[in-house]
Design an enzyme around this catalytic site. Structure first.
Site, short mmCIF file in Angstrom:
data_model
loop_
_atom_site.label_atom_id
_atom_site.label_comp_id
_atom_site.label_asym_id
_atom_site.label_seq_id
_atom_site.Cartn_x
_atom_site.Cartn_y
_atom_site.Cartn_z
N ILE A 12 0.84 -1.20 0.00
CA ILE A 12 0.00 0.00 0.00
C ILE A 12 0.87 1.25 0.00
O ILE A 12 0.61 2.21 -0.75
CB ILE A 12 -0.96 -0.05 1.20
CG1 ILE A 12 -1.96 -1.20 0.99
CG2 ILE A 12 -1.70 1.28 1.37
CD1 ILE A 12 -2.79 -1.56 2.19
N ASN A 99 6.09 -5.56 17.43
CA ASN A 99 6.41 -4.69 16.28
C ASN A 99 5.34 -3.60 16.09
O ASN A 99 5.66 -2.41 16.03
CB ASN A 99 6.53 -5.51 14.99
CG ASN A 99 7.01 -4.65 13.81
OD1 ASN A 99 8.17 -4.29 13.73
ND2 ASN A 99 6.10 -4.29 12.92
N SER A 124 -7.71 -0.73 9.93
CA SER A 124 -8.32 -1.81 9.16
C SER A 124 -9.77 -2.05 9.60
O SER A 124 -10.12 -1.84 10.77
CB SER A 124 -7.51 -3.08 9.41
OG SER A 124 -8.21 -4.21 8.97
N TYR A 149 -3.40 -9.82 15.09
CA TYR A 149 -3.19 -8.71 14.16
C TYR A 149 -4.29 -7.64 14.34
O TYR A 149 -4.01 -6.45 14.47
CB TYR A 149 -3.18 -9.21 12.70
CG TYR A 149 -3.35 -8.09 11.69
CD1 TYR A 149 -2.31 -7.18 11.47
CD2 TYR A 149 -4.54 -7.91 10.99
CE1 TYR A 149 -2.47 -6.13 10.57
CE2 TYR A 149 -4.70 -6.86 10.09
CZ TYR A 149 -3.66 -5.98 9.88
OH TYR A 149 -3.82 -4.94 9.00
N LYS A 153 -4.14 -3.55 15.64
CA LYS A 153 -4.70 -2.37 14.94
C LYS A 153 -5.61 -1.59 15.90
O LYS A 153 -5.56 -0.37 15.97
CB LYS A 153 -5.49 -2.82 13.70
CG LYS A 153 -4.62 -3.27 12.58
CD LYS A 153 -4.02 -2.08 11.85
CE LYS A 153 -2.61 -2.35 11.41
NZ LYS A 153 -1.91 -1.20 10.87
N ARG A 230 -17.09 -9.44 0.59
CA ARG A 230 -16.15 -8.45 1.09
C ARG A 230 -16.26 -7.18 0.23
O ARG A 230 -16.88 -7.18 -0.83
CB ARG A 230 -14.70 -8.97 0.98
CG ARG A 230 -14.39 -10.16 1.89
CD ARG A 230 -14.35 -9.75 3.35
NE ARG A 230 -14.03 -10.89 4.21
CZ ARG A 230 -14.93 -11.74 4.73
NH1 ARG A 230 -16.22 -11.62 4.44
NH2 ARG A 230 -14.55 -12.71 5.52
N GLY A 293 -13.02 -18.49 11.83
CA GLY A 293 -13.01 -17.06 12.13
C GLY A 293 -13.54 -16.18 11.01
O GLY A 293 -13.61 -14.96 11.16
P1 NAD Z 1 3.20 -4.53 3.59
O1 NAD Z 1 3.75 -5.58 4.46
O2 NAD Z 1 3.28 -4.70 2.13
O3 NAD Z 1 3.86 -3.12 3.96
C1 NAD Z 1 4.23 -2.77 5.28
C2 NAD Z 1 5.62 -2.17 5.22
O4 NAD Z 1 6.03 -1.83 6.56
C3 NAD Z 1 6.68 -3.12 4.65
O5 NAD Z 1 7.43 -2.46 3.66
C4 NAD Z 1 7.53 -3.48 5.86
O6 NAD Z 1 8.88 -3.73 5.50
C5 NAD Z 1 7.37 -2.23 6.72
N1 NAD Z 1 7.60 -2.43 8.15
C6 NAD Z 1 6.98 -3.31 9.00
N2 NAD Z 1 7.45 -3.15 10.25
C7 NAD Z 1 8.36 -2.14 10.21
C8 NAD Z 1 9.19 -1.51 11.17
N3 NAD Z 1 9.18 -1.89 12.44
N4 NAD Z 1 9.99 -0.50 10.77
C9 NAD Z 1 10.03 -0.11 9.47
N5 NAD Z 1 9.27 -0.67 8.52
C10 NAD Z 1 8.45 -1.68 8.88
O7 NAD Z 1 1.68 -4.29 4.04
P2 NAD Z 1 0.55 -3.41 3.34
O8 NAD Z 1 -0.47 -4.33 2.78
O9 NAD Z 1 1.17 -2.42 2.46
O10 NAD Z 1 -0.07 -2.72 4.62
C11 NAD Z 1 0.29 -1.41 5.02
C12 NAD Z 1 -0.49 -1.04 6.27
O11 NAD Z 1 -1.88 -1.12 5.98
C13 NAD Z 1 -0.24 -1.98 7.45
O12 NAD Z 1 -0.19 -1.21 8.62
C14 NAD Z 1 -1.46 -2.87 7.45
O13 NAD Z 1 -1.76 -3.34 8.74
C15 NAD Z 1 -2.54 -1.92 6.95
N6 NAD Z 1 -3.65 -2.63 6.30
C16 NAD Z 1 -3.41 -3.44 5.24
C17 NAD Z 1 -4.48 -4.12 4.63
C18 NAD Z 1 -4.26 -5.07 3.47
O14 NAD Z 1 -5.18 -5.81 3.13
N7 NAD Z 1 -3.11 -5.06 2.81
C19 NAD Z 1 -5.80 -3.95 5.13
C20 NAD Z 1 -6.00 -3.09 6.22
C21 NAD Z 1 -4.92 -2.42 6.79
N1 UDP Z 2 -11.08 -16.95 0.49
C1 UDP Z 2 -11.26 -18.17 -0.13
N2 UDP Z 2 -10.16 -18.86 -0.52
C2 UDP Z 2 -8.88 -18.42 -0.32
C3 UDP Z 2 -8.71 -17.16 0.32
C4 UDP Z 2 -9.83 -16.46 0.72
O1 UDP Z 2 -12.39 -18.60 -0.33
O2 UDP Z 2 -7.91 -19.11 -0.68
C5 UDP Z 2 -12.26 -16.19 0.93
C6 UDP Z 2 -12.31 -15.94 2.42
O3 UDP Z 2 -12.97 -17.00 3.07
C7 UDP Z 2 -13.10 -14.64 2.49
C8 UDP Z 2 -12.75 -13.91 1.20
O4 UDP Z 2 -12.20 -14.91 0.33
O5 UDP Z 2 -14.47 -14.93 2.48
C9 UDP Z 2 -11.73 -12.81 1.38
O6 UDP Z 2 -10.63 -13.34 2.10
P1 UDP Z 2 -9.33 -12.49 2.40
O7 UDP Z 2 -8.47 -13.31 3.29
O8 UDP Z 2 -8.75 -12.01 1.10
O9 UDP Z 2 -9.89 -11.19 3.15
P2 UDP Z 2 -10.52 -11.05 4.64
O10 UDP Z 2 -11.34 -12.28 4.92
O11 UDP Z 2 -9.37 -10.93 5.57
O12 UDP Z 2 -11.35 -9.83 4.57
#
Ligand code: NAD
Ligand code: UDP
Length: 337
Positions: A12, A99, A124, A149, A153, A230, A293
């Site tokens: 992201i 972390n 999140s 996790y 958050k 979702r 879950g």
């Molecule tokens: P990602 O793992 O791709 O990116 C996170 C980055 O943070 C990585 O580059 C990692 O190296 C860095 N990092 C982790 N711990 C660190 C530390 N202690 N010091 C310095 N750098 C550190 O994850 P993402 O998908 O890009 O997610 C970014 C943020 O968004 C996260 O906080 C995650 O919890 C939140 N988020 C992600 C999702 C998703 O579906 N991807 C959904 C909701 C929230």
């Molecule tokens: N899912 C699935 N098969 C997979 C991975 C995910 O059927 O291999 C389903 C999961 O049960 C959920 C949806 O896809 O209903 C989205 O899952 P994901 O883990 O991507 O997101 P989250 O559930 O954390 O929102």
């Protein structure tokens, strides 16, 4: 604005870096590459044509972070750094609490020391309690998270709420729903570590032949096709929400929280079908049992972000699938050469 982005090499963060740089802001990134590679930042530079300042630092290293904030003097910090794997957090809860909580404590202490007054935090939809009926609004009950996790958050939100009130740091918390897709160029995207947990990365690996079939986790839910729903959102729409949030904290005091999704439910089988259409690939799948879950339905009420931040989504499911597939085809081994 001069914006410091923690976790900016991640999935992201790299897309946020592009959105902010394209909008004319100066970006510096702090990342320790625990779940990313420097090549992602090289690619951001390629897309934007601008140099990005990189500090290879652990955000939990408060002394180092304070020095960086002191040198960079950012107008705003966007805090994306964190560990994000739900499954790993169940196996290694201490690693996750240590972390994720420490990144936020360290950042807030460093912001206090250096007088930085604006913050945007990546939260999140996982913070919403399981019993809420969608669409989720920001004020619905939270906590009762399903895994460590999620708790990290929610705990970070709690810490931020208490601290920014007292320090008068203008803050926006963004609660992301299900980010997916990639930048149009196919230069940056999501690079899962090992076996993907999330739906889209798994579909991509079935499409490119790495996995034989997708297992759909249950088709006996109370939804039109029996599979869970979702709220998938294009990662560039999500990135653009950070641009709006950074502009918002520049002008507004206090703390505000916004859902960032599309507000439209999409089932597992609907996403599979949309991907097949967008990619012209067949996705083999089998129906398996429910995943522990899993919540049946999660989607956002996004009206607050639209009305208050003036943010809107511009991209639909088809574009998410096309862009994700474009990234996967161009980078079958991720960022590795
Ligand atoms: P990602 O793992 O791709 O990116 C996170 C980055 O943070 C990585 O580059 C990692 O190296 C860095 N990092 C982790 N711990 C660190 C530390 N202690 N010091 C310095 N750098 C550190 O994850 P993402 O998908 O890009 O997610 C970014 C943020 O968004 C996260 O906080 C995650 O919890 C939140 N988020 C992600 C999702 C998703 O579906 N991807 C959904 C909701 C929230
Ligand atoms: N899912 C699935 N098969 C997979 C991975 C995910 O059927 O291999 C389903 C999961 O049960 C959920 C949806 O896809 O209903 C989205 O899952 P994901 O883990 O991507 O997101 P989250 O559930 O954390 O929102």
């Amino acid at each position: 604005m001069n914006i410091l982005l923690t976790g900016g090499a991640g999935y992201i963060g790299s897309h946020i870096a592009v959105a902010l740089t394209d909008a004319g802001h100066r970006i510096s990134i702090v990342d320790n590459f625990v779940n990313s590679v420097p090549e992602a930042i090289v690619r951001v530079e390629k897309i934007t044509g601008k140099n990005i300042v990189l500090h290879k630092t652990d955000v939990t290293d408060r002394e180092d972070l304070t020095r960086i904030l002191h040198d960079e003097k950012p107008d705003c910090v966007i805090h994306c750094a964190g560990l994000k794997s739900v499954g790993e957090s169940v196996k290694k809860p201490l690693k996750y609490y240590r972390n994720n909580i420490n990144t936020t404590l360290s950042l807030l202490e460093s912001m206090k020391e250096t007088g930085i007054e604006r913050l945007v935090f990546s939260s999140s939809a996982t913070v919403y309690g399981e019993d809420n009926i969608p669409p989720f609004t920001e004020t619905m009950p939270k906590g009762r998270c399903a895994n460590p996790y999620g708790w990290t958050k929610w705990m970070q939100e709690q810490i931020i709420e208490d601290v920014v009130k007292q320090l008068k740091i203008s803050t926006v918390i963004l609660r992301y729903f299900n980010p997916t897709g990639a930048h149009k160029s196919g230069l940056i995207g999501e690079e899962p570590n090992g076996l993907p947990n999330n739906l889209m990365p798994y579909i991509l690996q079935v499409a490119d032949g790495r996995r034989e079939h997708l297992t759909v986790f249950g088709d006996d839910y109370n939804t039109p096709d029996g599979t869970c729903r979702r709220d998938y959102i294009h990662v560039m729409d999500l990135a653009e929400a950070h641009l709006k949030a950074a502009e918002y904290v520049e002008k507004n005091k206090g703390l505000d929280v916004f859902n960032i999704g599309r507000g439209i439910p999409c089932s597992v089988l609907e996403l599979v079908k949309a991907f097949e259409e967008a990619s012209e690939q067949t996705i083999k799948y089998e129906i398996g049992s429910r995943r522990d879950g899993d919540v049946q339905d999660i989607w956002a009420d996004t009206s607050k972000a639209e009305e208050v931040l003036g943010w809107q989504v511009h991209r639909g499911i088809n574009e998410m699938c096309q862009d994700a597939w474009n990234w996967q085809k161009k980078n079958p081994a991720g960022y590795a050469k």
